[in-house]
Design an enzyme around this catalytic site. Sequence first.
Site, short mmCIF file in Angstrom:
data_model
loop_
_atom_site.label_atom_id
_atom_site.label_comp_id
_atom_site.label_asym_id
_atom_site.label_seq_id
_atom_site.Cartn_x
_atom_site.Cartn_y
_atom_site.Cartn_z
N ARG A 35 38.18 59.85 83.88
CA ARG A 35 37.05 59.20 83.89
C ARG A 35 36.19 58.80 82.30
O ARG A 35 35.78 58.00 82.23
CB ARG A 35 36.06 59.86 84.75
CG ARG A 35 36.05 59.64 86.35
CD ARG A 35 35.12 60.58 86.99
NE ARG A 35 35.38 60.37 88.47
CZ ARG A 35 34.87 60.96 89.50
NH1 ARG A 35 34.31 62.38 89.17
NH2 ARG A 35 34.86 60.70 90.52
N LYS A 198 39.38 62.29 109.65
CA LYS A 198 38.49 62.04 110.77
C LYS A 198 38.11 60.35 111.37
O LYS A 198 38.02 59.63 110.27
CB LYS A 198 37.27 62.59 110.94
CG LYS A 198 37.45 64.23 111.01
CD LYS A 198 35.95 65.07 110.98
CE LYS A 198 36.13 66.28 111.47
NZ LYS A 198 34.91 67.19 111.27
N GLY A 354 38.93 59.22 97.63
CA GLY A 354 39.56 60.11 97.01
C GLY A 354 41.01 60.61 97.33
O GLY A 354 41.70 60.97 96.41
N GLY A 377 33.53 57.16 97.19
CA GLY A 377 32.37 56.85 98.04
C GLY A 377 31.80 55.61 97.73
O GLY A 377 31.56 54.85 98.86
P1 AMP Z 1 39.69 62.04 104.13
O1 AMP Z 1 38.88 62.93 103.11
O2 AMP Z 1 38.89 61.43 105.29
O3 AMP Z 1 40.36 60.78 103.61
O4 AMP Z 1 40.57 63.16 104.46
C1 AMP Z 1 41.53 63.64 103.71
C2 AMP Z 1 42.34 64.77 104.22
O5 AMP Z 1 42.70 64.73 105.65
C3 AMP Z 1 43.28 65.64 103.44
O6 AMP Z 1 42.88 66.85 102.93
C4 AMP Z 1 44.42 65.65 104.41
O7 AMP Z 1 45.18 67.04 104.40
C5 AMP Z 1 43.87 65.74 105.91
N1 AMP Z 1 44.72 65.22 106.82
C6 AMP Z 1 45.53 64.24 106.76
N2 AMP Z 1 46.25 64.31 107.81
C7 AMP Z 1 45.93 65.12 108.66
C8 AMP Z 1 46.27 65.87 109.87
N3 AMP Z 1 47.31 65.48 110.66
N4 AMP Z 1 45.59 66.97 110.12
C9 AMP Z 1 44.60 67.53 109.66
N5 AMP Z 1 44.16 67.10 108.44
C10 AMP Z 1 44.95 66.00 108.10
#
Ligand code: AMP
Length: 396
Positions: A35, A198, A354, A377
């Site tokens: 950054r 999620k 991120g 974000g």
């Molecule tokens: P997000 O911030 O929603 O993009 O989520 C990123 C996070 O999702 C990372 O820290 C990954 O470790 C986690 N992640 C990816 N695949 C899986 C999975 N199959 N089960 C649990 N966590 C996951």
Amino acid sequence: MKTVDNYNFKGKKALIRVDFNVPLDKEYNITDDTRIRAAIPTINKVIADGGAVVLMSHLGRPRDVPEEKYSLKHIVNHLSKSLGRPVAFAEDCIGEKAKSLSKALKPGEVLLLENLRFYKQETAGTESFAKELAALGDVYVNDAFGTAHRAHASTAVIAQFFPGDKVFGYVMANELASINKVLTKADRPFTAILGGAKVSGKILIIDKLMDKIDNLIIGGGMAYTFIKAQGGKVGSSLVEDDKLDVALKVLSDAKAKGVNIYIPVDTVAASAFANDADKTTVDIKNIPDGYMGLDIGPSTEAQFAKVIADSKTILWNGPMGVFEMSNFEHGTKAASDAIVEATKKGAYSLIGGGDSVAAINKYNLANEVSYVSTGGGALLEYIESGSLPGVEAVEK
Ligand code: AMP
């Protein structure tokens, strides 16, 4: 869009909102200065014109009062080295000291203000606080894309005090150009790759993208909600039981809109959420009890890679698995490699959000894709809502 290139800073004091929210270790060493490096060209443009620079930023999440560990004084030396010139520091971002230091600045000189978030008025977007900040410069430059989705005092509210003198810095301009290219001028086929934890965090962006894309690839933790919604057995994988209907709606929307949707067919399942857990590659619709899917499997990797290879525009947000663990990073690495290959063949690839940025950096591939967004974000919110408070305030 009015940028620093459309403004002559000669004899002016530019008040630049930058994003110096950098990670620091316990000894206050900067562990990733992306950054800071990103802000240098904007600062140099002002100086090259014969202007002076007042920099303002936040760092971390102080609880509305000064906290030593969040002081921006820790970055003065690093910034000074990166710029190749001295940087003065104001121990308070407003008040007499900041005013007199700013007043005394000569062309070519740079002043960094203390953390804006030592005042709760910053995040509250208080007008009187924004006005005090505004008194420190003649022209406002917003170059903090990472906070442009917040209507804070320094990112949006302040712009009203510079009616004819407000412009975007290069970071902002590049981010907006990159995202607009993807959202409004995408060459086809346009593929969105969404992963991460999620469904709930991604549903708005899926909805928005559905009208623009040809292919939607779903990986990461969110895939298991789709599998369960379709009647699959997902063992103890991450699942949002209250989002099964949402997943089914995504599938039917995709069908109605002619979007090809790709969901994993196999998975690397583990006996625990740990790198050294027992692991097995299985059909994703038949994960054994007590096992959780932590990565996409080899058949899925190959299928995704083919779709990516045939794409002309690629937007990637969210890892394909738990890439932080070496035994479950293969799918994310494979997706990164496929994006790099497609980029070499002429596709435009934007990596944002991120964890996909962390992944592409982990594999040292940031220079092999078209653009890596600095604001997760902000990027997602721009896609979701079509604008950002920090952008609107400058354009008004
Ligand atoms: P997000 O911030 O929603 O993009 O989520 C990123 C996070 O999702 C990372 O820290 C990954 O470790 C986690 N992640 C990816 N695949 C899986 C999975 N199959 N089960 C649990 N966590 C996951």
